[in-house]
Design an enzyme around this catalytic site. Structure first.
Site, PDB file in Angstrom:
ATOM      1  N   ARG A  80      14.781   3.531   4.387  1.00 33.22           N
ATOM      2  CA  ARG A  80      14.310   2.407   5.222  1.00 33.22           C
ATOM      3  C   ARG A  80      15.478   1.579   5.754  1.00 33.22           C
ATOM      4  NH1 ARG A  80       8.557   0.704   3.652  1.00 33.22           N
ATOM      5  NH2 ARG A  80       7.811   2.696   2.878  1.00 33.22           N
ATOM      6  N   SER A 130     -12.627   2.736  -5.930  1.00 37.13           N
ATOM      7  CA  SER A 130     -11.646   2.347  -4.928  1.00 37.13           C
ATOM      8  C   SER A 130     -11.614   3.362  -3.783  1.00 37.13           C
ATOM      9  CB  SER A 130     -10.281   2.283  -5.636  1.00 37.13           C
ATOM     10  OG  SER A 130      -9.248   1.999  -4.749  1.00 37.13           O
ATOM     11  N   SER A 151      -4.911  -0.563   7.656  1.00 35.34           N
ATOM     12  CA  SER A 151      -3.785  -1.038   8.464  1.00 35.34           C
ATOM     13  C   SER A 151      -3.051   0.055   9.217  1.00 35.34           C
ATOM     14  CB  SER A 151      -2.796  -1.784   7.578  1.00 35.34           C
ATOM     15  OG  SER A 151      -2.229  -0.913   6.639  1.00 35.34           O
ATOM     16  N   HIS A 180      -6.306  -7.481   7.563  1.00 34.42           N
ATOM     17  CA  HIS A 180      -5.995  -7.204   8.977  1.00 34.42           C
ATOM     18  C   HIS A 180      -7.084  -7.701   9.928  1.00 34.42           C
ATOM     19  CE1 HIS A 180      -2.284  -5.083   8.211  1.00 34.42           C
ATOM     20  NE2 HIS A 180      -2.889  -4.671   7.115  1.00 34.42           N
ATOM     21  N   THR A 223      -5.188 -12.751   4.025  1.00 34.24           N
ATOM     22  CA  THR A 223      -3.793 -13.197   4.069  1.00 34.24           C
ATOM     23  C   THR A 223      -3.638 -14.333   5.074  1.00 34.24           C
ATOM     24  OG1 THR A 223      -1.494 -12.496   4.384  1.00 34.24           O
ATOM     25  CG2 THR A 223      -3.088 -11.547   5.881  1.00 34.24           C
ATOM     26  N   LYS A 248      -0.571 -12.825   8.499  1.00 31.97           N
ATOM     27  CA  LYS A 248      -0.681 -11.932   9.663  1.00 31.97           C
ATOM     28  C   LYS A 248      -1.264 -12.746  10.833  1.00 31.97           C
ATOM     29  CE  LYS A 248      -0.772  -7.977   6.545  1.00 31.97           C
ATOM     30  NZ  LYS A 248       0.670  -7.783   6.379  1.00 31.97           N
ATOM     31  N   THR A 275       3.450 -18.742 -11.496  1.00 33.63           N
ATOM     32  CA  THR A 275       4.369 -18.716 -10.366  1.00 33.63           C
ATOM     33  C   THR A 275       4.271 -20.023  -9.588  1.00 33.63           C
ATOM     34  OG1 THR A 275       5.116 -17.378  -8.496  1.00 33.63           O
ATOM     35  CG2 THR A 275       2.749 -17.564  -8.767  1.00 33.63           C
ATOM     36  N   THR A 276       5.375 -20.412  -8.985  1.00 31.23           N
ATOM     37  CA  THR A 276       5.415 -21.656  -8.213  1.00 31.23           C
ATOM     38  C   THR A 276       4.420 -21.596  -7.054  1.00 31.23           C
ATOM     39  OG1 THR A 276       7.724 -21.974  -8.798  1.00 31.23           O
ATOM     40  CG2 THR A 276       6.949 -23.136  -6.839  1.00 31.23           C
ATOM     41  N   THR A 279       4.507   4.821   3.057  1.00 30.51           N
ATOM     42  CA  THR A 279       3.500   3.948   3.686  1.00 30.51           C
ATOM     43  C   THR A 279       2.349   4.783   4.233  1.00 30.51           C
ATOM     44  OG1 THR A 279       5.306   2.469   4.270  1.00 30.51           O
ATOM     45  CG2 THR A 279       3.216   2.081   5.365  1.00 30.51           C
TER      46      THR A 279
HETATM   47  N1  PLP Z   1      -3.818  -5.745   2.047  1.00 29.23           N
HETATM   48  C1  PLP Z   1      -3.550  -4.922   3.080  1.00 29.23           C
HETATM   49  C2  PLP Z   1      -4.617  -3.987   3.536  1.00 29.23           C
HETATM   50  C3  PLP Z   1      -2.301  -4.946   3.710  1.00 29.23           C
HETATM   51  O1  PLP Z   1      -2.040  -4.113   4.732  1.00 29.23           O
HETATM   52  C4  PLP Z   1      -1.321  -5.865   3.257  1.00 29.23           C
HETATM   53  C5  PLP Z   1       0.014  -5.960   3.897  1.00 29.23           C
HETATM   54  O2  PLP Z   1       0.334  -5.373   4.872  1.00 29.23           O
HETATM   55  C6  PLP Z   1      -1.635  -6.684   2.177  1.00 29.23           C
HETATM   56  C7  PLP Z   1      -2.896  -6.610   1.595  1.00 29.23           C
HETATM   57  C8  PLP Z   1      -0.650  -7.669   1.667  1.00 29.23           C
HETATM   58  O3  PLP Z   1      -0.686  -8.850   2.412  1.00 29.23           O
HETATM   59  P1  PLP Z   1       0.612  -9.779   2.525  1.00 29.23           P
HETATM   60  O4  PLP Z   1       1.478  -9.192   3.583  1.00 29.23           O
HETATM   61  O5  PLP Z   1       0.085 -11.138   2.813  1.00 29.23           O
HETATM   62  O6  PLP Z   1       1.287  -9.712   1.176  1.00 29.23           O
END
Ligand code: PLP
Length: 403
Positions: A21, A136, A187, A215, A243, A246, A275-276, A361
């Site tokens: 990468r 899952s 994604s 997404h 999230t 994005k 965590t903070t 990925t």
């Molecule tokens: N869930 C999915 C389907 C994602 O594609 C991603 C990140 O690309 C995440 C969760 C993680 O989200 P974040 O980027 O906010 O850590």
């Protein structure tokens, strides 16, 4: 052990497979996006970004910037602690209320990223619900897979978006607590889950539903509540995860659900407790972004228009791209070395930045360019991208590799 030799050998293997990468070094500038400064050795040039997940450019929106700057001026930079120990601010609570309302749930809980929210919530549910089984989707994101693995709960993988297979597998699990984990938009392929069927099947077996809308939030539904809002199904999903990094253009993750569910995760999830907290200014900016996209569809409409135009232009020039009903346009290459090479040439010769998407990925053999048009891409930007791809397509003779 000679640790460095081990590290270098592993990295050499990655390089020889074409999967090493390399991060492009860029700097966004308000008012200029999608053009960014690209730091290229000693040179700085200008390139156009075609792979941003700030899908609606909200990270550059004056209201969002204003909210962050104002909060930093008032409250400083960091939260100063975990949510439990002095880091729980008014701005966090306001954002959680906003997110709960967005998905029409009783409660919401913030995390430092979408990855952490999936990891923490799924690992807590799987480990703290006695005898739980997590079902899952086979294409779930790494953050969900890791959360499930960490929970040590039994896991059953169902075929991607195949609710009939889910039905069979739920039946086979029998009388145990069942959690169905899936995403609304995947994604890398940009395909959308058959949510109604999945919810019906889960309900029929008394299973909890865990939905990743990462997404889709901000992007779909009249108020940006995601595919579950668009389909009128949010009230039937037990937990909706999203999230802020994005379409909302900031950073952070969250879950929403019943008061008891969110309090349960708040009380037992290590990834929440130890965590903070997010900086208060991040919470303020995210609140401004969520509020804006609740009442404004302008950005979504403009973005969709750009997606449609790019697809049409790609079709006209015979550049194959994966068909889906979302905003994600995967142009398949099918080879890691070619994918990297095309991305490099696009950057160097054409000033076009599209990151190559290689293993792990995506599965080996499905390497691709993942293109995400935004509301600020102009017709000229689109024409330039298509011209560059057309030239490269001929040059590299890659059409045989396209799925
Ligand atoms: N869930 C999915 C389907 C994602 O594609 C991603 C990140 O690309 C995440 C969760 C993680 O989200 P974040 O980027 O906010 O850590």
């Amino acid at each position: 052990m000679d640790f460095d030799t081990h590290f270098k050998t592993a990295l050499d293997d990655l390089r020889s497979e074409g999967n090493y990468r390399i991060f492009a070094e860029v700097e966004r500038q308000c008012g200029a996006f999608p053009k960014v400064r690209h730091f290229n050795g000693d040179d700085i040039d200008e390139v156009t970004v075609w792979c941003s997940n700030d899908y609606l450019c909200m990270g550059l929106h004056p209201d969002v910037i204003g909210a962050m700057v104002d909060a930093v001026g008032r409250c400083g930079t960091g939260a100063g602690g975990t949510r439990n120990i002095s880091g729980n601010t008014h701005l966090h609570r306001v954002l959680e209320e906003e997110l709960a309302q967005l998905h029409r749930k009783e409660s919401a809980l913030l995390f430092t990223s979408g990855y952490v929210s999936n990891w923490a919530a799924l690992s807590t549910l799987g480990s703290k619900i006695p005898n739980a089984v997590i079902l899952s989707d086979e294409k779930n994101h790494a953050s969900m897979i890791e959360g499930i693995r960490h929970s040590r709960a039994d896991k059953v993988i169902w075929k991607h978006n195949d609710w009939r297979d889910l039905d069979r597998k739920l039946k086979a699990v029998g009388d145990r607590p069942k959690i169905v984990a899936f995403e609304s938009i995947y994604s890398m392929d940009g395909d959308i889950a058959p949510m109604r069927e999945i919810v019906e099947v889960a309900d029929a077996h008394g299973a909890m539903t865990y939905l990743d809308e990462v997404h889709a939030v901000g992007m779909y539904g009249a108020r940006g509540g995601g595919i579950s809002e668009r389909e009128g199904l949010a009230h039937r999903i037990t937990l909706i995860e999203g999230t802020l990094g994005k379409a909302y253009g900031v950073v952070g993750g969250y879950i929403t659900g019943s008061t008891a569910l969110c309090d349960f995760i708040r009380s037992f999830a290590s990834g929440f407790i130890f965590t903070t907290a997010l900086p208060p200014a991040v919470a303020a900016a995210a609140t401004a972004s969520v509020r804006h996209l609740k009442q404004s569809g302008t950005e979504r409409v403009a973005q969709r228009d750009r997606v449609a135009r790019l697809r049409a232009r790609l079709d006209a020039m015979g550049i194959p791209h994966m068909q889906n009903d979302s905003h994600i346009i995967p142009v398949m290459i099918g080879d890691p070395v070619k994918c990297r090479m095309i991305s490099d040439i696009l950057m160097q010769d054409w000033g076009v930045y599209v990151q190559p998407i290689n293993y792990p990925t995506v599965p080996k053999g499905t390497e691709r360019l993942r293109i995400t048009p935004g509301p600020l891409h102009t017709d000229a930007d689109i024409d330039h991208l298509v011209m560059a791809l057309t030239a490269l397509w001929k040059q590299c003779a890659i059409s045989h590799a396209v799925a």
